[in-house]
Design an enzyme around this catalytic site. Structure first.
Site, PDB file in Angstrom:
ATOM      1  N   GLU A  40      34.209  55.633  42.738  1.00 13.82           N
ATOM      2  CA  GLU A  40      34.442  54.410  43.514  1.00 13.82           C
ATOM      3  C   GLU A  40      35.066  54.747  44.865  1.00 13.82           C
ATOM      4  O   GLU A  40      36.246  55.090  44.936  1.00 13.82           O
ATOM      5  CB  GLU A  40      35.375  53.462  42.743  1.00 13.82           C
ATOM      6  CG  GLU A  40      35.662  52.169  43.499  1.00 13.82           C
ATOM      7  CD  GLU A  40      36.626  51.225  42.771  1.00 13.82           C
ATOM      8  OE1 GLU A  40      37.343  51.693  41.869  1.00 13.82           O
ATOM      9  OE2 GLU A  40      36.664  50.035  43.128  1.00 13.82           O
TER      10      GLU A  40
ATOM     11  N   GLU B  61      44.024  54.251  50.369  1.00 12.94           N
ATOM     12  CA  GLU B  61      44.105  54.555  48.937  1.00 12.94           C
ATOM     13  C   GLU B  61      43.506  55.908  48.563  1.00 12.94           C
ATOM     14  O   GLU B  61      43.545  56.298  47.397  1.00 12.94           O
ATOM     15  CB  GLU B  61      43.451  53.429  48.124  1.00 12.94           C
ATOM     16  CG  GLU B  61      44.207  52.109  48.287  1.00 12.94           C
ATOM     17  CD  GLU B  61      43.654  50.986  47.427  1.00 12.94           C
ATOM     18  OE1 GLU B  61      43.121  51.266  46.346  1.00 12.94           O
ATOM     19  OE2 GLU B  61      43.756  49.822  47.851  1.00 12.94           O
TER      20      GLU B  61
ATOM     21  N   ASP C  24      32.645  48.742  45.443  1.00 12.64           N
ATOM     22  CA  ASP C  24      33.579  47.618  45.390  1.00 12.64           C
ATOM     23  C   ASP C  24      33.543  46.935  46.758  1.00 12.64           C
ATOM     24  O   ASP C  24      33.906  47.549  47.771  1.00 12.64           O
ATOM     25  CB  ASP C  24      34.983  48.164  45.079  1.00 12.64           C
ATOM     26  CG  ASP C  24      36.044  47.071  44.988  1.00 12.64           C
ATOM     27  OD1 ASP C  24      35.918  46.049  45.700  1.00 12.64           O
ATOM     28  OD2 ASP C  24      37.015  47.245  44.230  1.00 12.64           O
TER      29      ASP C  24
ATOM     30  N   TYR D  11      35.372  44.765  48.127  1.00 10.20           N
ATOM     31  CA  TYR D  11      36.682  44.681  48.796  1.00 10.20           C
ATOM     32  C   TYR D  11      36.896  45.908  49.694  1.00 10.20           C
ATOM     33  O   TYR D  11      37.274  45.786  50.863  1.00 10.20           O
ATOM     34  CB  TYR D  11      37.798  44.561  47.753  1.00 10.20           C
ATOM     35  CG  TYR D  11      39.164  44.931  48.268  1.00 10.20           C
ATOM     36  CD1 TYR D  11      39.880  44.063  49.095  1.00 10.20           C
ATOM     37  CD2 TYR D  11      39.746  46.164  47.941  1.00 10.20           C
ATOM     38  CE1 TYR D  11      41.130  44.414  49.585  1.00 10.20           C
ATOM     39  CE2 TYR D  11      40.987  46.516  48.417  1.00 10.20           C
ATOM     40  CZ  TYR D  11      41.683  45.647  49.241  1.00 10.20           C
ATOM     41  OH  TYR D  11      42.912  46.009  49.724  1.00 10.20           O
ATOM     42  N   HIS D  12      36.643  47.094  49.142  1.00  9.97           N
ATOM     43  CA  HIS D  12      36.806  48.325  49.928  1.00  9.97           C
ATOM     44  C   HIS D  12      35.702  48.454  50.974  1.00  9.97           C
ATOM     45  O   HIS D  12      35.960  48.876  52.103  1.00  9.97           O
ATOM     46  CB  HIS D  12      36.795  49.553  49.012  1.00  9.97           C
ATOM     47  CG  HIS D  12      37.928  49.578  48.040  1.00  9.97           C
ATOM     48  ND1 HIS D  12      39.236  49.782  48.429  1.00  9.97           N
ATOM     49  CD2 HIS D  12      37.957  49.393  46.700  1.00  9.97           C
ATOM     50  CE1 HIS D  12      40.022  49.730  47.359  1.00  9.97           C
ATOM     51  NE2 HIS D  12      39.272  49.499  46.301  1.00  9.97           N
TER      52      HIS D  12
ATOM     53  N   HIS E 290      32.221  46.464  41.533  1.00 10.14           N
ATOM     54  CA  HIS E 290      33.418  45.629  41.541  1.00 10.14           C
ATOM     55  C   HIS E 290      33.234  44.525  42.569  1.00 10.14           C
ATOM     56  O   HIS E 290      32.838  44.804  43.708  1.00 10.14           O
ATOM     57  CB  HIS E 290      34.659  46.436  41.949  1.00 10.14           C
ATOM     58  CG  HIS E 290      35.352  47.082  40.793  1.00 10.14           C
ATOM     59  ND1 HIS E 290      36.300  48.066  40.962  1.00 10.14           N
ATOM     60  CD2 HIS E 290      35.272  46.846  39.454  1.00 10.14           C
ATOM     61  CE1 HIS E 290      36.750  48.426  39.767  1.00 10.14           C
ATOM     62  NE2 HIS E 290      36.138  47.714  38.842  1.00 10.14           N
TER      63      HIS E 290
ATOM     64  N   ARG F 244      41.653  39.938  47.872  1.00  7.62           N
ATOM     65  CA  ARG F 244      41.672  40.137  46.418  1.00  7.62           C
ATOM     66  C   ARG F 244      42.101  38.899  45.637  1.00  7.62           C
ATOM     67  O   ARG F 244      42.632  38.997  44.539  1.00  7.62           O
ATOM     68  CB  ARG F 244      42.551  41.343  46.040  1.00  7.62           C
ATOM     69  CG  ARG F 244      41.951  42.650  46.525  1.00  7.62           C
ATOM     70  CD  ARG F 244      42.564  43.848  45.858  1.00  7.62           C
ATOM     71  NE  ARG F 244      41.553  44.824  45.480  1.00  7.62           N
ATOM     72  CZ  ARG F 244      41.817  46.071  45.105  1.00  7.62           C
ATOM     73  NH1 ARG F 244      43.061  46.508  45.044  1.00  7.62           N
ATOM     74  NH2 ARG F 244      40.858  46.907  44.775  1.00  7.62           N
TER      75      ARG F 244
ATOM     76  N   GLU G 205      37.524  41.803  40.167  1.00  5.81           N
ATOM     77  CA  GLU G 205      38.870  42.362  40.299  1.00  5.81           C
ATOM     78  C   GLU G 205      39.730  41.460  41.163  1.00  5.81           C
ATOM     79  O   GLU G 205      39.326  41.077  42.262  1.00  5.81           O
ATOM     80  CB  GLU G 205      38.811  43.733  40.995  1.00  5.81           C
ATOM     81  CG  GLU G 205      38.695  44.896  40.051  1.00  5.81           C
ATOM     82  CD  GLU G 205      39.000  46.207  40.771  1.00  5.81           C
ATOM     83  OE1 GLU G 205      39.620  47.069  40.150  1.00  5.81           O
ATOM     84  OE2 GLU G 205      38.623  46.372  41.943  1.00  5.81           O
TER      85      GLU G 205
HETATM   86 MN    MN Z   1      37.705  48.340  42.594  1.00  6.58          MN
END
Ligand code: MN
Length: 288
Positions: free
Chosen positions: A147, A153, A180, A182-183, A206, A212, A241
């Site tokens: 991921e 992160e 994902d 979001y990322h 995700h 989030r 998530e």
């Molecule tokens: Mn994720």
């Protein structure tokens, strides 16, 4: 239709008998097909109890984790890397034990903010370790998901392109891309190109909003993302998530930088998210 799931941290911050019961029954009640169980500390998971509760509800499971600086397999410190390899191996065994065919997340470095760029040596170390873990996973019937996460992160893998390169270097059939949005919303140019790039090597998704919280209340271009999934014929799992300090522990809040609460009612949130993801999948299939 893709199988829809929800991250266990929407329901509970721990994994005691009671935490597991609440998370599993709530996931089922909200209409999901599977729950994603966090394995940040695989040794703390009661495998038999978890498997029993999943079977009792007829619910599927997947697993995920993020390594720490103490268990960073990309570390050039032999001891730290070996500790990370042991943790990953144990997580693979726990995944197989509870009946989860997938283990994804930040399996390749610490899920934390690095102060220096990744080095070629840290990349090599990570690829080497994941190659061995993938062999164990293949024997256990578990697929590993890489991921890509945002730059705060990890310093090793922030984009789909990097994840694909990592997978090429690992060269194991049971390692896939885990995207994902979001990322992606932070690191990628758009939410379509990375999906087309990953195509049939995409194995897990995700779904998260830019903050989030509630899906559809932020800036993520979900229509474009889901259309891209439809275009590549993605049939795999799709998991929601969202994190709030109302539920998760102080440790998780620190790891995920949860400093505000985007919601208080997790049931309403989860029911809304399942509906939102299903509507997006249906609309995207019609559109392509
Ligand atoms: Mn994720």
């Amino acid at each position: 239709m893709n199988r829809l799931g929800v991250h266990a941290l929407v329901w509970t911050g721990g994994w005691s008998n009671e935490d597991c019961r609440v998370a599993v029954t709530s996931t089922k009640e909200a209409g999901f097909d599977f729950i994603e169980v966090p394995l940040l500390d695989p040794a703390a998971v009661d495998v038999a109890m978890t498997r029993k509760q999943l079977e009792a509800e007829g619910l599927g499971a997947t697993c995920s984790l993020g390594l720490s600086f103490e268990t960073d397999i990309s570390s050039e410190d032999d001891e730290v890397s070996a500790r990370g390899e042991r943790l990953l191996t144990s997580a693979v065994e726990v995944s197989a034990g509870i009946g989860a065919p997938f283990l994804g997340g930040v399996l390749y470095s610490a899920m934390d903010k690095y102060r220096t760029p990744a080095t070629p040596a840290s990349w090599e170390r990570c690829v080497e370790v994941l190659g061995r873990v993938a062999e164990v996973a293949a024997r256990e019937g578990v697929t590993l998901g890489i991921e890509p996460v945002n730059r705060y992160e990890s310093n090793l893998c922030n984009s789909a392109r990097q994840a694909l390169q990592m997978i090429d270097h690992i060269a194991a059939d049971n390692v896939v891309v885990h995207l994902d949005c979001y990322h992606m919303n932070i690191e990628e140019g758009d939410l379509e190109t990375p999906v087309l790039l990953a195509a049939d090597r995409l194995g897990y998704v995700h779904v998260g909003e830019s903050h989030r919280g509630y899906l559809g209340s932020g800036t993520v271009d979900f229509a474009r993302f889901f259309r891209a999934l439809a275009r590549v014929g993605y049939q795999g799992p799709v998991a929601f998530e969202s994190f709030s300090s109302q539920v998760i522990s102080q440790e998780f809040c620190s790891a995920l930088a949860v400093w505000r609460d985007p919601w208080t009612d997790n049931r309403a949130l989860a029911v809304h998210a399942r509906r939102f993801m299903q509507d997006q999948l249906v609309a995207a299939k019609r559109a392509v």
